[in-house]
Structures are given as structure tokens and as C-alpha cells.
Design an enzyme around this catalytic site. Structure first.
Site, PDB file in Angstrom:
ATOM      1  N   HIS A 269       0.832  -1.215   0.000  1.00  0.00           N
ATOM      2  CA  HIS A 269       0.000   0.000   0.000  1.00  0.00           C
ATOM      3  C   HIS A 269       0.864   1.263   0.000  1.00  0.00           C
ATOM      4  O   HIS A 269       0.728   2.114   0.885  1.00  0.00           O
ATOM      5  CB  HIS A 269      -0.943   0.076   1.212  1.00  0.00           C
ATOM      6  CG  HIS A 269      -1.800  -1.115   1.432  1.00  0.00           C
ATOM      7  ND1 HIS A 269      -2.610  -1.651   0.459  1.00  0.00           N
ATOM      8  CD2 HIS A 269      -1.990  -1.886   2.532  1.00  0.00           C
ATOM      9  CE1 HIS A 269      -3.255  -2.693   0.959  1.00  0.00           C
ATOM     10  NE2 HIS A 269      -2.894  -2.865   2.205  1.00  0.00           N
ATOM     11  N   ASP A 320      -4.957  -9.340  -0.523  1.00  0.00           N
ATOM     12  CA  ASP A 320      -5.074  -8.607   0.741  1.00  0.00           C
ATOM     13  C   ASP A 320      -6.287  -9.015   1.584  1.00  0.00           C
ATOM     14  O   ASP A 320      -6.273 -10.024   2.251  1.00  0.00           O
ATOM     15  CB  ASP A 320      -5.056  -7.107   0.425  1.00  0.00           C
ATOM     16  CG  ASP A 320      -4.953  -6.217   1.652  1.00  0.00           C
ATOM     17  OD1 ASP A 320      -4.845  -6.758   2.765  1.00  0.00           O
ATOM     18  OD2 ASP A 320      -4.978  -4.983   1.509  1.00  0.00           O
TER      19      ASP A 320
END
Ligand SMILES: [Zn+2]
Length: 453
Positions: A269, A320
Site C-alpha cells: 500500500h 489482501d
């Protein structure tokens, strides 16, 4: 040794025709010969390398879809996290193993043949260590082994609730270690996984807010050999602002000013970046860990992909939170996010290759393998035989020439064209089915009912 043959195979340099592939009994590729005559067993008409998935929190698969309800006008990542913490409070080791086992089979069917598990659910619901410290992590290892997916298990160091060493909240008690406890867990897991095929460990810091600078130094200096190092870096603007308030620097700036970041690192991220931060990550050859469907689902923001790729940055994809488990969907969303943001088309390309699907697929293979620290992602001598066979009866696949085959799959196929999947030289998915499908589905339904009651 086994001898295989396929008509079309995606090699690192592009598509090859009539390829003979030899695979050793321990699952590695020992020779690749294009332009051969048919011999040995037939793999299939169209074969590509399996994709590494560089970021997974398995348990979150159990809550996928349950947070798409407006409860608060300011719904954000942080309100999503509240529901995630409620789930965390309940999960038993057996439930975790069932969820991960089911999920890893979903991944294989979707084209992921190895996964980096960012594992922070360590302790019992009261925050005490299990009698076997590594109990929860071993559930992940067992699930991957039973499913037949490669695993880089990343036990996570998580000590604090926020920058400056803030005390953890009650919702975080299952995650918490001090440095010494963390290193001991990492050591035990590394010993265990060294005996399991296709599995290894790596180091992992939850985020700059969850550890102190001293802890980062201690953990890195305690490890004697190079290994993957993963961290959540800049998912949320609030995280960037909190880091600025704490240090006067943004998270990526702080990391590069204080730590030697190299190819072993994966920055998950890296969403909120200045141009300068984008360029220093690209230059360092660390991997940017992109989780496109989760970042969209959580309303995180858009990674500056065009600039990063133009500067030769390394990147890969992760599912994720598993709101979606699909190689093609995550790759497509990397390109679509750039299009929506920049109001232009065909953004993730290179000077040598204008075909977006090629650049997406080959880029994610390279970065994913680097992030996992495994010899995967290439059909080449010395790499593990992790392969996908595409369904050549699919009209879009059947009619595509070499230059359009990946574009047709990633952008046009409505049905999943992945027919067979091999990992470490063994078939794990045949005609879209895994041998554990029947027994596991009912178990998974039971766990979902138990956890969402
Ligand atoms: Zn994550």
C-alpha cells in the site's frame, strides 16, 4: 524427471511455440526447449507461469462483502477496521485453518500459485500466548500445504497502537509482541517451515505506527541472511499525517532516511506518495505491493502507477482482504485506476511493449516472485514448476494471436479460463476442481455461520 509438452508457452522473453519442458521429481524446471516435436505428456495448448500473490490476510476472507452497508456518513478504512477487530476477537485456530485452506484453493483456481501471508493474528482471544507459541501460524502453513500453494509466511511484529510507541488497544491484543517474543516466534517458524516443501519465512513490520525505530533496527540486525521484509507503508492519508506529526517526515521519506531499503523489501500500500517518494522507491528496486481491489474497496486512494512504471519501478499484486480473489481482476484494476485518475487509456505500458496485458502480467510475475523470495514466476531452468493451463476452447483465448492473448484474458474473459493448475510439478487443480472441494465447502460454510452469528 517428467517430460511435458505444450503448444504455446509464455516465457520471460514472450510467447514460444511447441515447447518441451522437463521437471525434476522435486518440482523444479530443468530444461525448456522451444520449437520441439511433440513428446512426453501434454500440459495443454496454452501455458503461463502461475502468479505470486504478495499480500494476504487470510482470516479477512470470512468478512468479505459484509461491510458494504452504510452505517456512518464518514465510513472509511477505520470503520471497516472496527468490524475486522470484532471478527478477530472470535477466530479459533481450527477456524483459521479452514478459512485459509478454502481461500488458498480459491487462489489456485484464480491463478495464484504462491502467496505471502502477512500474519498478525498470533495469540488467543485474551491476548495470551497459545501453549505452542506458533499455533496460529502453523494453521496457515498446514492450510497452504494441504491446498498445494507455495507460501512465504511473514509473522508480523505489531507492538503499538500509533506513532511514538502508543499502548495497544484491547482490540489489538491478539497481535502484540515485544521484539524478543517476535524473534523467538520467527525462529521457531523458520525451523519448522524449512522442512515443508514450497514454504519459507520472511520478516514483517505491521507498519511504522505499530513498531518503534529501535525495534526495526533490532529485528533487522538479528537476522543473519537476506530475506523478504514486508511493511504496510502509506495506505491512508491519516497515517501520512500522523507520521508527519511524529517525525516531520512522510512514511516513505522516513523509511528511506532511516533504513537501508533494498530489493528484499516489499512496501505494501504505497498509495499516498509524492513524486520524489515514487522515484526513490523505483530507484531502490524494492517492490511496491499493490492490492488494487482491496484499496478500491476500502477507499484508500490510487497509486501513481504510470510514473512508477515509467521509472522502472518493481511492483506486484496482492488480494489482501480478499474482497476479490482473481489475478485478472486485480491486474485490470491497476490499469483502470490509472485511466480513471488520468482520463487517458493504456497507461501501464513500456517503450518496448505497447500491449497492456503483457506489461501487467510480466510485471506482476517479476515483482511478486521478488517479494516472496522464491524461485517462481518464470518458466525457466531453475525455477519451480508453477503453471497455469488456459482453456483453449474459450472463444477469446482460442482466437487470440500471441500479441493479444493476455489482453483477451485479462480484459475480455467473463468466465475464468484457467483450466488446470500445477505447483511444484504436481497438478492441484484439474478442470477447475481441487480434490478437497467437496469436503471443505461444508466446513467453510459452518465456519462462516459460526463467525457471523
Ligand atoms: Zn494488509
Amino acid at each position: 524427471m517428467a517430460v511435458w509438452f505444450a503448444e504455446k508457452v509464455l516465457l520471460p522473453q514472450g510467447w514460444a511455440t511447441n515447447v518441451r519442458i522437463e521437471i525434476s521429481s522435486d518440482g523444479d524446471i530443468t530444461s525448456v526447449t522451444p520449437d520441439s516435436v511433440p513428446q512426453g505428456s501434454r500440459l495443454g495448448a496454452i501455458v503461463v507461469p502461475g502468479m505470486p500473490n504478495l499480500h494476504s490476510h487470510s482470516f479477512q476472507r470470512a468478512m468479505a462483502g459484509l461491510t458494504e452497508v452504510a452505517l456512518n456518513p464518514a465510513d472509511s478504512f477505520w470503520s471497516w477496521r472496527d468490524l475486522m477487530y470484532r471478527l478477530v476477537a472470535k477466530i479459533t485456530p481450527q477456524q483459521l485453518e479452514t478459512i485459509a485452506h478454502y481461500l488458498y484453493i480459491e487462489m489456485l483456481k484464480a491463478g495464484y500459485t504462491s502467496v505471502a501471508e502477512f500474519h498478525y493474528l498470533h495469540h488467543d482471544p485474551q491476548g495470551n500466548r497459545y501453549p505452542h507459541h506458533e499455533e496460529m501460524a502453523l494453521c496457515i502453513s498446514n492450510a497452504a500445504h494441504q491446498a498445494g500453494i507455495g507460501l512465504t509466511l511473514l509473522p508480523v511484529l505489531y507492538s503499538h497502537a500509533g506513532f511514538g510507541g502508543q499502548s495497544p488497544s484491547a482490540g489489538q491484543r491478539r497481535f502484540i509482541h515485544d521484539t524478543e517474543g517476535y524473534l523467538s516466534l520467527h525462529d521457531r517458524l523458520s525451523q519448522h517451515l524449512s522442512k515443508v516443501p514450497m514454504q519459507r519465512t520472511g520478516l514483517c513490520f505491521h507498519s511504522l505506527r505499530a513498531v518503534t525505530p529501535e525495534q526495526i533496527t533490532e529485528v533487522l540486525s538479528a537476522s543473519s541472511h537476506p530475506q523478504p521484509v514486508h511493511i504496510h507503508i502509506a495506505e491512508q492519508k491519516k497515517e501520512v499525517d500522523d507520521c508527519l506529526n511524529w517525525s516531520g517526515q512522510r512514511p516513505v521519506e522516513w523509511l528511506y532516511n532511516n533504513v537501508q531499503v533494498d530489493r528484499n523489501w516489499c512496501l505494501v500500500h504505497a498509495t499516498h506518495l509524492t513524486d520524489h517518494e515514487t522515484d526513490i522507491i523505483a530507484h531502490s528496486q524494492a517492490v511496491a505491493g499493490l492490492c488494487l481491489t482491496t484499496e478500491a474497496n476500502l477507499g484508500d486512494g490510487i497509486f501513481p502507477g504510470q510514473r512508477y512504471v515509467a521509472r522502472g519501478g518493481i511492483w506486484g499484486i496482492g488480494s489482501d482482504s480478499h474482497i476479490s480473489v482473481s489475478v485478472s481482476e486485480d491486474l485490470r484494476w491497476f490499469e483502470y485506476g490509472q485511466r480513471l485518475h488520468l482520463q487517458r487509456r493504456n497507461r501501464i505500458t513500456s517503450a518496448e511493449n505497447p500491449f497492456v496485458g503483457d506489461v501487467l502480467y510480466q510485471g506482476a510475475l517479476q515483482g511478486g516472485a521478488q517479494a516472496l523470495g522464491q524461485r517462481v514466476g518464470r518458466i525457466e531452468v531453475g525455477y519451480r514448476a508453477d503453471l497455469l493451463v488456459l482453456n483453449s476452447d474459450d472463444p477469446f483465448i482460442a482466437t487470440a494471436d500471441d500479441s493479444m492473448r493476455l489482453n483477451r484474458w485479462l480484459f475480455a474473459c467473463a468466465a475464468n479460463p484457467i483450466q488446470h493448475v500445477m505447483t511444484g510439478g504436481r497438478w492441484v487443480i484439474r478442470d477447475g476442481r481441487h480434490r478437497d472441494d467437496q469436503s471443505l465447502t461444508q466446513k467453510f460454510i459452518t465456519v462462516l455461520r459460526e463467525l457471523t452469528d
